[in-house]
Design an enzyme around this catalytic site. Structure first.
Site, PDB file in Angstrom:
ATOM      1  N   HIS A 175       3.682 -10.264   2.917  1.00 27.28           N
ATOM      2  CA  HIS A 175       2.731 -11.272   3.409  1.00 27.28           C
ATOM      3  C   HIS A 175       2.025 -12.040   2.305  1.00 27.28           C
ATOM      4  O   HIS A 175       1.316 -12.994   2.571  1.00 27.28           O
ATOM      5  CB  HIS A 175       1.737 -10.659   4.409  1.00 27.28           C
ATOM      6  CG  HIS A 175       0.699  -9.751   3.830  1.00 27.28           C
ATOM      7  ND1 HIS A 175      -0.629 -10.087   3.797  1.00 27.28           N
ATOM      8  CD2 HIS A 175       0.778  -8.525   3.285  1.00 27.28           C
ATOM      9  CE1 HIS A 175      -1.331  -9.085   3.271  1.00 27.28           C
ATOM     10  NE2 HIS A 175      -0.491  -8.124   2.955  1.00 27.28           N
ATOM     11  N   GLN A 217       0.313  -9.485  -6.503  1.00 26.92           N
ATOM     12  CA  GLN A 217      -0.267 -10.824  -6.668  1.00 26.92           C
ATOM     13  C   GLN A 217       0.530 -11.674  -7.647  1.00 26.92           C
ATOM     14  O   GLN A 217       0.491 -12.902  -7.566  1.00 26.92           O
ATOM     15  CB  GLN A 217      -1.733 -10.722  -7.109  1.00 26.92           C
ATOM     16  CG  GLN A 217      -2.637 -10.084  -6.075  1.00 26.92           C
ATOM     17  CD  GLN A 217      -2.793 -10.914  -4.797  1.00 26.92           C
ATOM     18  OE1 GLN A 217      -2.466 -12.094  -4.753  1.00 26.92           O
ATOM     19  NE2 GLN A 217      -3.279 -10.277  -3.738  1.00 26.92           N
ATOM     20  N   SER A 225       4.757  -7.140  -1.845  1.00 31.08           N
ATOM     21  CA  SER A 225       4.373  -7.202  -0.436  1.00 31.08           C
ATOM     22  C   SER A 225       4.831  -8.518   0.171  1.00 31.08           C
ATOM     23  O   SER A 225       4.692  -9.573  -0.453  1.00 31.08           O
ATOM     24  CB  SER A 225       2.844  -7.095  -0.364  1.00 31.08           C
ATOM     25  OG  SER A 225       2.411  -7.283   0.962  1.00 31.08           O
ATOM     26  N   THR A 280       0.850  -1.197   0.000  1.00 30.27           N
ATOM     27  CA  THR A 280       0.000   0.000   0.000  1.00 30.27           C
ATOM     28  C   THR A 280       0.887   1.248   0.000  1.00 30.27           C
ATOM     29  O   THR A 280       0.695   2.168  -0.798  1.00 30.27           O
ATOM     30  CB  THR A 280      -0.935  -0.007   1.233  1.00 30.27           C
ATOM     31  OG1 THR A 280      -1.810  -1.125   1.105  1.00 30.27           O
ATOM     32  CG2 THR A 280      -1.742   1.264   1.345  1.00 30.27           C
ATOM     33  N   THR A 332      12.884   4.201  11.480  1.00 30.82           N
ATOM     34  CA  THR A 332      13.641   3.003  11.840  1.00 30.82           C
ATOM     35  C   THR A 332      13.015   1.785  11.169  1.00 30.82           C
ATOM     36  O   THR A 332      11.800   1.606  11.192  1.00 30.82           O
ATOM     37  CB  THR A 332      13.653   2.835  13.380  1.00 30.82           C
ATOM     38  OG1 THR A 332      14.180   4.034  13.933  1.00 30.82           O
ATOM     39  CG2 THR A 332      14.509   1.651  13.799  1.00 30.82           C
ATOM     40  N   ASN A 363      -5.907  -9.088  -8.120  1.00 31.22           N
ATOM     41  CA  ASN A 363      -6.103  -9.818  -6.867  1.00 31.22           C
ATOM     42  C   ASN A 363      -7.441 -10.537  -6.787  1.00 31.22           C
ATOM     43  O   ASN A 363      -7.581 -11.539  -6.109  1.00 31.22           O
ATOM     44  CB  ASN A 363      -5.953  -8.862  -5.670  1.00 31.22           C
ATOM     45  CG  ASN A 363      -6.679  -7.554  -5.859  1.00 31.22           C
ATOM     46  OD1 ASN A 363      -6.520  -6.885  -6.877  1.00 31.22           O
ATOM     47  ND2 ASN A 363      -7.491  -7.174  -4.895  1.00 31.22           N
ATOM     48  N   CYS A 376      -9.608  -6.237   1.623  1.00 22.88           N
ATOM     49  CA  CYS A 376      -9.809  -4.889   2.140  1.00 22.88           C
ATOM     50  C   CYS A 376     -11.173  -4.343   1.768  1.00 22.88           C
ATOM     51  O   CYS A 376     -11.580  -3.298   2.252  1.00 22.88           O
ATOM     52  CB  CYS A 376      -8.702  -3.967   1.675  1.00 22.88           C
ATOM     53  SG  CYS A 376      -8.429  -4.082  -0.047  1.00 22.88           S
TER      54      CYS A 376
HETATM   55  N1  PLP Z   1      -1.970  -4.507  -4.338  1.00 23.32           N
HETATM   56  C1  PLP Z   1      -2.639  -5.658  -4.490  1.00 23.32           C
HETATM   57  C2  PLP Z   1      -2.932  -6.158  -5.863  1.00 23.32           C
HETATM   58  C3  PLP Z   1      -3.053  -6.384  -3.367  1.00 23.32           C
HETATM   59  O1  PLP Z   1      -3.721  -7.527  -3.536  1.00 23.32           O
HETATM   60  C4  PLP Z   1      -2.757  -5.859  -2.078  1.00 23.32           C
HETATM   61  C5  PLP Z   1      -3.225  -6.563  -0.873  1.00 23.32           C
HETATM   62  O2  PLP Z   1      -4.188  -7.292  -0.901  1.00 23.32           O
HETATM   63  C6  PLP Z   1      -2.045  -4.661  -1.979  1.00 23.32           C
HETATM   64  C7  PLP Z   1      -1.675  -4.008  -3.125  1.00 23.32           C
HETATM   65  C8  PLP Z   1      -1.700  -4.059  -0.642  1.00 23.32           C
HETATM   66  O3  PLP Z   1      -0.641  -4.770  -0.058  1.00 23.32           O
HETATM   67  P1  PLP Z   1      -0.292  -4.597   1.485  1.00 23.32           P
HETATM   68  O4  PLP Z   1      -1.221  -5.479   2.223  1.00 23.32           O
HETATM   69  O5  PLP Z   1       1.134  -5.053   1.599  1.00 23.32           O
HETATM   70  O6  PLP Z   1      -0.415  -3.172   1.829  1.00 23.32           O
END
Ligand code: PLP
Length: 390
Positions: A208, A186, A206, A74, A244, A156, A332
């Site tokens: 996770h 993704q 990302s 994000t 940090t 996604n 989200c």
């Molecule tokens: N972009 C896409 C295509 C995503 O699927 C996601 C999270 O679901 C993000 C950005 C945001 O990633 P983060 O959770 O690391 O902020």
């Protein structure tokens, strides 16, 4: 025996790889500040640099890049999208145009909308109704003022893979000064990402989504293109991201990236097999099932489907009680009453969008578990009015 819990919502979060959190904690147990000049700090600094190399290797970037660690994709997306605006404020260009697609994640969409409110011209490219997004769909929206084109590498919600390299090359031919960004969150770990071949200027990833801890990501930037710091303060991350560093998160990202390099082909193969088992069971048992964005280039782990007449949120809740985690769209956006902007932009009706269920698997979901999960989906569907119970 307790309820089996199966994560078929890996696009929301892959879930930490087995043993990875413990290893990251072991490596960072002193938790010292990487900016400190004593040996403790320098040890932490070395761990961060090692993680940077591992992430670079995982996207096939051997030279010529900056990996800027952030709090997640994000932040990376916000950083990339804001670049033309900072340039405009500096007076580098008066009229700027930002081009992205109507299929992006909110972390691209929302900064784009803010920029529009601030006076930046914004175009949202759309696919032809119920068709794959083509580079022509995107590039027809270019203008001589286009400073940044941002196109996600894979969606996604539907798992559709987009022609980023083709967009980059066509956009540069038309507007040589344009910068190209891709949200590769993704795609990372599910399709080969070779930085050089992708030929973009900026790329967001990302942790996770590949099995690292949450709260860490990166903006990958071609060296010659300067990103602008979003957070101002200390000189961390090559002056591009003050604060940090999230040491344990970054180390976990490095470990997950290392695991990916050795395992990606196998992981994708397993994803493909699990998805094919799920699809086969669902198709056999649920004659009216429909698959969205079908027959297109897609991620190996994602199915977007609908059972006409059944609301996906109800199915998600019922499957949760059975220990099966799936989603009705982007994590989200879950719980929002509005239908998905992605599915609407693809040409689906609001009703069809609300019926859409996303199944996205990890690379370690075995075929038996995939079958079990699919059977549970079928029994939940059949128990619902209109779901086909005898
Ligand atoms: N972009 C896409 C295509 C995503 O699927 C996601 C999270 O679901 C993000 C950005 C945001 O990633 P983060 O959770 O690391 O902020």
């Amino acid at each position: 025996m307790g309820l089996v819990e199966l994560n078929l919502d890996a696009n929301a979060s892959y879930g930490t790889l087995p043993g990875l959190a413990e290893e990251a904690l072991r490596l960072t147990r002193f938790g010292l500040n990487p900016s400190s000049i004593h040996r403790g700090g320098q040890g932490a600094r070395a761990l961060i640099e090692e993680a940077r190399d591992s992430v670079a290797a995982a996207i096939g970037a051997t030279s010529g890049v900056r990996i800027v660690f952030t709090s997640g994709a994000t932040e990376a997306n916000n950083m990339a999208l804001m670049l033309p605006y900072w340039e405009a404020l500096r007076g580098d260009s008066r009229q700027i145009h930002l081009l992205t697609t109507a299929l992006e994640h909110p972390s691209v969409m929302e900064p784009a909308r803010r920029l529009e409110r601030l006076g930046v011209a914004l175009s949202l490219a759309r696919p032809q109704p119920m068709s794959a997004l083509s580079s022509a769909d995107v590039c027809q929206c270019l203008s001589p003022q286009t400073r940044l084109v941002s196109v996600m590498a894979a969606n996604n919600e539907t798992g559709e893979v987009f022609p980023v390299t083709e967009v980059a090359s066509r956009a540069r031919q038309a507007v040589p000064t344009v910068l190209v960004h891709t949200d590769a969150v993704q795609a990372f770990g599910k399709v080969p990402l070779a930085w050089d071949a992708l030929a973009v200027d900026m790329l967001s990833i990302s942790g996770h989504k590949i099995g690292a801890l949450s709260g860490v990501g990166a903006l990958v930037v071609r060296k010659e293109n300067l990103a602008e710091a979003f957070l101002l303060g200390g000189p961390q991350e090559m002056h591009l991201r003050a604060g940090t560093e999230n040491l344990i998160g970054i180390v976990s990202f490095g470990l997950a990236a290392q695991a990916l390099v050795g395992e990606m082909a196998k992981r994708c193969d397993l994803m493909r097999r699990a998805v094919s088992v799920v699809r086969q069971v669902l198709t056999q048992e649920l004659p009216n099932i429909e698959f969205n964005a079908d027959n297109r280039e897609r991620l190996p782990n994602t199915l977007s489907l609908r059972i006409p007449g059944l609301h996906a949120d109800d199915l998600v809740a019922a499957l949760d009680l059975e220990g099966i985690f799936v989603s009705s769209g982007a994590a989200c956006a879950s719980g929002k009453p509005e239908p998905s902007h992605v599915l609407l932009a693809m040409g689906m009706t609001a009703q069809a969008a609300k019926e859409t269920l996303r199944i996205s698997v990890r690379g370690d979901l075995g075929e038996d578990d995939a079958r079990l999960a699919a059977q549970k989906v079928c029994s939940v569907v059949k128990r619902r009015p209109g779901g086909g119970a005898a």
